[in-house]
Enzyme design. Structure first.
Site, PDB file in Angstrom:
ATOM      1  N   LYS A 223       0.820  -1.221   0.000  1.00 16.06           N
ATOM      2  CA  LYS A 223       0.000   0.000   0.000  1.00 16.06           C
ATOM      3  C   LYS A 223       0.850   1.266   0.000  1.00 16.06           C
ATOM      4  O   LYS A 223       2.019   1.261   0.382  1.00 16.06           O
ATOM      5  CB  LYS A 223      -0.975  -0.020   1.179  1.00 16.06           C
ATOM      6  CG  LYS A 223      -2.106  -1.021   0.927  1.00 16.06           C
ATOM      7  CD  LYS A 223      -3.169  -0.990   1.981  1.00 16.06           C
ATOM      8  CE  LYS A 223      -4.265  -2.014   1.620  1.00 16.06           C
ATOM      9  NZ  LYS A 223      -5.269  -2.136   2.680  1.00 16.06           N
ATOM     10  N   ARG A 257      -3.100  -9.875   5.674  1.00 14.95           N
ATOM     11  CA  ARG A 257      -3.472  -9.995   4.261  1.00 14.95           C
ATOM     12  C   ARG A 257      -2.314  -9.467   3.417  1.00 14.95           C
ATOM     13  O   ARG A 257      -1.926  -8.307   3.546  1.00 14.95           O
ATOM     14  CB  ARG A 257      -4.753  -9.177   4.006  1.00 14.95           C
ATOM     15  CG  ARG A 257      -5.274  -9.263   2.589  1.00 14.95           C
ATOM     16  CD  ARG A 257      -6.560  -8.435   2.441  1.00 14.95           C
ATOM     17  NE  ARG A 257      -7.111  -8.527   1.096  1.00 14.95           N
ATOM     18  CZ  ARG A 257      -6.739  -7.764   0.091  1.00 14.95           C
ATOM     19  NH1 ARG A 257      -5.835  -6.834   0.260  1.00 14.95           N
ATOM     20  NH2 ARG A 257      -7.280  -7.913  -1.104  1.00 14.95           N
TER      21      ARG A 257
HETATM   22  C1  8Y4 Z   1      -1.033  -2.383  -4.076  1.00 17.06           C
HETATM   23  C2  8Y4 Z   1      -1.850  -3.470  -4.100  1.00 17.06           C
HETATM   24  C3  8Y4 Z   1      -1.410  -1.256  -3.399  1.00 17.06           C
HETATM   25  C4  8Y4 Z   1      -3.066  -3.431  -3.453  1.00 17.06           C
HETATM   26  C5  8Y4 Z   1      -2.608  -1.200  -2.755  1.00 17.06           C
HETATM   27  C6  8Y4 Z   1      -3.432  -2.302  -2.767  1.00 17.06           C
HETATM   28  C7  8Y4 Z   1      -7.837  -4.672   2.403  1.00 17.06           C
HETATM   29  C8  8Y4 Z   1      -8.844  -5.566   1.998  1.00 17.06           C
HETATM   30  C9  8Y4 Z   1      -8.051  -4.526   0.275  1.00 17.06           C
HETATM   31  C10 8Y4 Z   1      -7.527  -4.586   3.782  1.00 17.06           C
HETATM   32  C11 8Y4 Z   1      -9.223  -6.257   4.139  1.00 17.06           C
HETATM   33  C12 8Y4 Z   1      -5.333  -3.153  -1.595  1.00 17.06           C
HETATM   34  C13 8Y4 Z   1      -9.910  -6.166  -0.168  1.00 17.06           C
HETATM   35  C14 8Y4 Z   1      -6.699  -2.708  -1.302  1.00 17.06           C
HETATM   36  N1  8Y4 Z   1      -7.342  -4.050   1.303  1.00 17.06           N
HETATM   37  N2  8Y4 Z   1      -9.535  -6.349   2.852  1.00 17.06           N
HETATM   38  N3  8Y4 Z   1      -8.971  -5.443   0.669  1.00 17.06           N
HETATM   39  N4  8Y4 Z   1      -8.258  -5.402   4.605  1.00 17.06           N
HETATM   40  N5  8Y4 Z   1      -9.875  -7.020   5.031  1.00 17.06           N
HETATM   41  N6  8Y4 Z   1      -4.637  -2.181  -2.156  1.00 17.06           N
HETATM   42  O1  8Y4 Z   1      -6.688  -3.810   4.233  1.00 17.06           O
HETATM   43  O2  8Y4 Z   1      -4.935  -4.266  -1.402  1.00 17.06           O
HETATM   44  S1  8Y4 Z   1      -7.887  -4.038  -1.387  1.00 17.06           S
END
Ligand code: 8Y4
Length: 279
Positions: A223, A257
């Site tokens: 992130k 996660r």
């Molecule tokens: C690169 C890759 C940069 C992915 C940002 C991201 C969470 C989640 C997401 C979390 C839970 C993400 C579905 C966002 N984040 N579910 N989901 N907790 N429970 N961004 O923090 O991964 S998606």
């Protein structure tokens, strides 16, 4: 045995920290570039994740990154259901469905998913009822605003108190809908309507959510907060993600996660070994 979370036909052992492996089935996911759209490729990656020690695989067909375009119910079902069917027939670990849509929750659990991971915390139409009928654990995540605008001007009087109040409110709503408290997990939602300062404050004080006595799940992997602190771009943030995961488990987080399964599993084993030292 204690601390076993029943996820449909599978069990997740929460007596030690577990890794939730991210499997995106999206075309626009900037982390995976849509490489897992094909069910066969998704299955291969899922088997690898399980082999690397993932405790659960989180399957999502709707991008929730800031500014992402909403996906229709039909499109989301078409993406995730064949993948859940194939993976649940081939791997032993539980699968989680990353969705906010009631119809997708219902179909995914029927196809073999054993957990619901909802970034909207069951606040979308029909989600409370769908999750109650599904009878699987549910992760309630905090988000301020909505993906389209959440990073515009995140604002809190006190981010920790407001997330705490949100968790209390959602626990009430969810239990009133007939979902057992024992089936809930909580997640402060790193990056979901939060500035860097908010995210760091949450990570530094994760243990303030321990009083709910519910498993804490956190997603920090790749992130922007990691990029903001280190200057690393998205493909290069694993070391910071490992550090963040370690800080979180030291404060009681039970599920991490992540996109980086093998490395995070290794870090969690070391963290847990140190946490188990009693002298
Ligand atoms: C690169 C890759 C940069 C992915 C940002 C991201 C969470 C989640 C997401 C979390 C839970 C993400 C579905 C966002 N984040 N579910 N989901 N907790 N429970 N961004 O923090 O991964 S998606």
């Amino acid at each position: 045995m204690d601390n076993q979370l029943e996820c449909g036909r599978q069990t997740l052992d929460l007596s030690q920290p577990q890794v939730m492996a991210v499997l995106n089935i999206t075309e626009d996911s900037f982390s995976d570039g849509g490489r897992w759209l094909n069910p066969q490729r998704a299955l291969e990656r899922a088997i690898q994740m399980a082999t690397e020690g993932a405790g659960i695989i989180d399957i999502g067909g709707e991008s929730t990154r800031p500014g992402a375009i909403p996906v229709s119910i039909a499109e989301e079902l078409e993406r995730v259901i064949p993948v859940i069917e194939a993976i649940s027939a081939a791997v032993e670990i539980p699968l989680s469905i990353d969705t906010s849509k009631a119809e997708v929750m219902t179909a995914a659990v029927a196809a073999g998913a054993g957990m619901i991971n909802d970034v909207w915390g069951l606040r979308q139409a029909g989600a409370l009822q769908a999750a109650a009928k599904a009878k699987v654990p549910v992760c309630i995540m905090h988000m301020q605003g909505q993906p389209e605008n959440m990073q515009k001007q995140p604002h809190y009087e006190n981010v920790l108190e407001e997330i705490n109040a949100f968790f209390s409110q959602r626990i009430s709503a969810v239990t009133a809908a007939g979902i057992e408290t024992e089936k809930l997990l909580l997640d402060p939602g790193f990056g979901f309507g939060k500035t860097l300062e908010h995210n760091l404050s949450i990570l530094a004080n994760l243990d303030t959510f321990a009083h709910f006595k519910l498993p804490l799940l956190v997603g920090i992997s790749r992130k922007s907060m990691l990029g903001e602190v280190t200057g690393a771009d998205i493909s290069d943030r694993m070391p910071a993600g490992i550090a963040a995961a370690t800080i979180a488990v030291r404060q009681g987080a039970k599920i991490i996660r992540t996109h980086d399964v093998a490395a995070t599993v290794q870090a969690m084993k070391l963290s847990y070994a140190v946490m188990a030292v009693d002298l």
